[in-house]
Scaffold this motif. Sequence first.
Motif, PDB file in Angstrom:
ATOM      1  N   LEU A 164      11.900  18.899 -35.114  1.00  0.00           N
ATOM      2  CA  LEU A 164      12.896  18.894 -34.415  1.00  0.00           C
ATOM      3  C   LEU A 164      12.898  18.045 -33.902  1.00  0.00           C
ATOM      4  O   LEU A 164      13.345  18.001 -32.712  1.00  0.00           O
ATOM      5  CB  LEU A 164      11.865  20.880 -33.296  1.00  0.00           C
ATOM      6  N   GLY A 165      11.915  17.008 -33.884  1.00  0.00           N
ATOM      7  CA  GLY A 165      11.946  16.347 -33.018  1.00  0.00           C
ATOM      8  C   GLY A 165      12.859  14.680 -33.198  1.00  0.00           C
ATOM      9  O   GLY A 165      13.371  14.590 -32.723  1.00  0.00           O
ATOM     10  N   GLN A 166      13.561  15.187 -34.370  1.00  0.00           N
ATOM     11  CA  GLN A 166      14.708  14.737 -34.812  1.00  0.00           C
ATOM     12  C   GLN A 166      15.993  14.448 -34.374  1.00  0.00           C
ATOM     13  O   GLN A 166      16.935  13.806 -33.797  1.00  0.00           O
ATOM     14  CB  GLN A 166      14.902  14.420 -36.407  1.00  0.00           C
ATOM     15  N   VAL A 167      15.923  16.530 -33.904  1.00  0.00           N
ATOM     16  CA  VAL A 167      17.491  16.567 -33.713  1.00  0.00           C
ATOM     17  C   VAL A 167      17.382  16.368 -31.690  1.00  0.00           C
ATOM     18  O   VAL A 167      18.195  15.283 -31.305  1.00  0.00           O
ATOM     19  CB  VAL A 167      16.945  18.080 -33.498  1.00  0.00           C
ATOM     20  N   TYR A 168      16.271  15.943 -30.943  1.00  0.00           N
ATOM     21  CA  TYR A 168      15.870  15.726 -30.185  1.00  0.00           C
ATOM     22  C   TYR A 168      16.610  14.076 -29.590  1.00  0.00           C
ATOM     23  O   TYR A 168      17.719  13.969 -29.652  1.00  0.00           O
ATOM     24  CB  TYR A 168      15.105  15.947 -29.084  1.00  0.00           C
ATOM     25  N   ARG A 169      16.196  13.630 -30.690  1.00  0.00           N
ATOM     26  CA  ARG A 169      16.689  12.099 -30.979  1.00  0.00           C
ATOM     27  C   ARG A 169      17.492  11.926 -31.592  1.00  0.00           C
ATOM     28  O   ARG A 169      18.710  10.998 -30.099  1.00  0.00           O
ATOM     29  CB  ARG A 169      14.795  10.990 -31.297  1.00  0.00           C
ATOM     30  N   TYR A 170      17.995  11.923 -32.971  1.00  0.00           N
ATOM     31  CA  TYR A 170      19.608  11.919 -32.609  1.00  0.00           C
ATOM     32  C   TYR A 170      20.702  12.080 -32.124  1.00  0.00           C
ATOM     33  O   TYR A 170      21.502  11.607 -31.625  1.00  0.00           O
ATOM     34  CB  TYR A 170      19.838  12.447 -33.605  1.00  0.00           C
ATOM     35  N   GLY A 171      20.388  13.414 -31.008  1.00  0.00           N
ATOM     36  CA  GLY A 171      21.378  14.133 -29.930  1.00  0.00           C
ATOM     37  C   GLY A 171      20.695  12.728 -29.248  1.00  0.00           C
ATOM     38  O   GLY A 171      22.317  12.701 -28.261  1.00  0.00           O
ATOM     39  N   ALA A 172      20.500  12.417 -28.234  1.00  0.00           N
ATOM     40  CA  ALA A 172      20.076  11.688 -27.208  1.00  0.00           C
ATOM     41  C   ALA A 172      20.494  10.672 -27.834  1.00  0.00           C
ATOM     42  O   ALA A 172      21.781   9.694 -26.927  1.00  0.00           O
ATOM     43  CB  ALA A 172      18.883  11.810 -26.769  1.00  0.00           C
ATOM     44  N   GLY A 173      20.339   9.689 -28.886  1.00  0.00           N
ATOM     45  CA  GLY A 173      20.774   8.702 -29.252  1.00  0.00           C
ATOM     46  C   GLY A 173      21.875   8.437 -29.289  1.00  0.00           C
ATOM     47  O   GLY A 173      22.494   7.568 -28.939  1.00  0.00           O
ATOM     48  N   LEU A 174      23.036   9.628 -29.692  1.00  0.00           N
ATOM     49  CA  LEU A 174      24.322   8.802 -29.796  1.00  0.00           C
ATOM     50  C   LEU A 174      24.748   9.308 -28.469  1.00  0.00           C
ATOM     51  O   LEU A 174      25.937   9.236 -28.521  1.00  0.00           O
ATOM     52  CB  LEU A 174      24.417  10.543 -31.215  1.00  0.00           C
ATOM     53  N   GLY A 175      23.749  10.626 -27.608  1.00  0.00           N
ATOM     54  CA  GLY A 175      25.586  11.284 -26.769  1.00  0.00           C
ATOM     55  C   GLY A 175      25.145   9.581 -26.399  1.00  0.00           C
ATOM     56  O   GLY A 175      25.949   9.580 -25.327  1.00  0.00           O
ATOM     57  N   GLY A 176      23.829   9.293 -25.518  1.00  0.00           N
ATOM     58  CA  GLY A 176      23.557   7.590 -25.007  1.00  0.00           C
ATOM     59  C   GLY A 176      24.689   6.844 -25.352  1.00  0.00           C
ATOM     60  O   GLY A 176      25.122   5.843 -24.537  1.00  0.00           O
ATOM     61  N   LEU A 177      24.697   6.769 -26.730  1.00  0.00           N
ATOM     62  CA  LEU A 177      24.889   5.335 -27.014  1.00  0.00           C
ATOM     63  C   LEU A 177      27.106   5.743 -26.760  1.00  0.00           C
ATOM     64  O   LEU A 177      27.617   4.491 -26.739  1.00  0.00           O
ATOM     65  CB  LEU A 177      25.616   5.356 -28.733  1.00  0.00           C
ATOM     66  N   PHE A 178      27.455   6.748 -26.960  1.00  0.00           N
ATOM     67  CA  PHE A 178      28.574   7.017 -26.240  1.00  0.00           C
ATOM     68  C   PHE A 178      28.960   7.079 -25.193  1.00  0.00           C
ATOM     69  O   PHE A 178      29.964   6.107 -25.142  1.00  0.00           O
ATOM     70  CB  PHE A 178      29.704   8.561 -26.730  1.00  0.00           C
TER      71      PHE A 178
END
Length: 183
Positions: free
Chosen positions: A13-27
């Motif tokens: 589940l940590g991957q969901v938190y990470r990828y979600g935060a990373g993609l949102g932050g990049l945008f």
Amino acid sequence: MRLHDELPVDHRLGQVYRYGAGLGGLFLIAFGILGLVGDSPGFIDTTGKQVLGMSSNGALSVLSLVAGGILILGAIIGGNIASDINMIMGVLFVLAGFVGLMVLDSSANRLAFHIGNVVFSFAFGFVILAFGMYGRVSSHLPQDNPYWKRRREHEREREAERPNGPPVLVKVLRPGPPNPTGH
């Protein structure tokens, strides 16, 4: 439900938190950079300029850079920290959507919000919030989920503390109305 460190560090589940935060932050960082380059409308100009379909001024661009940096920091840290950051940032974006909606077309609109910004704030906030809550908040968690196990652990402890053990269901028979058929 308390949100602490119930998940192991390497849980999927940590991957969901990470990828979600990373993609949102990049945008958000891309939006902030594009809002600051070129013909900038001013730091707190209420008209703003168009960036990625939304309006932006210097203040909103800087806030976007800060919010994007926080989300990327959460993605780098990962685990439950990323989940917590996603939930907090999601709530802040939803609240920003409400504030932006209240100040549309007024002199109090210091972040140059237009309706596109409001819709984005709501949508982005709910998506980031969902990323943060994924696997942590549900009434139907699978039994291998660490949060499900943690919740059941507390229930077992409470049952063990009762002096008479777990509760027993007893059916009480009460006299009912007379049977009209006589049986």
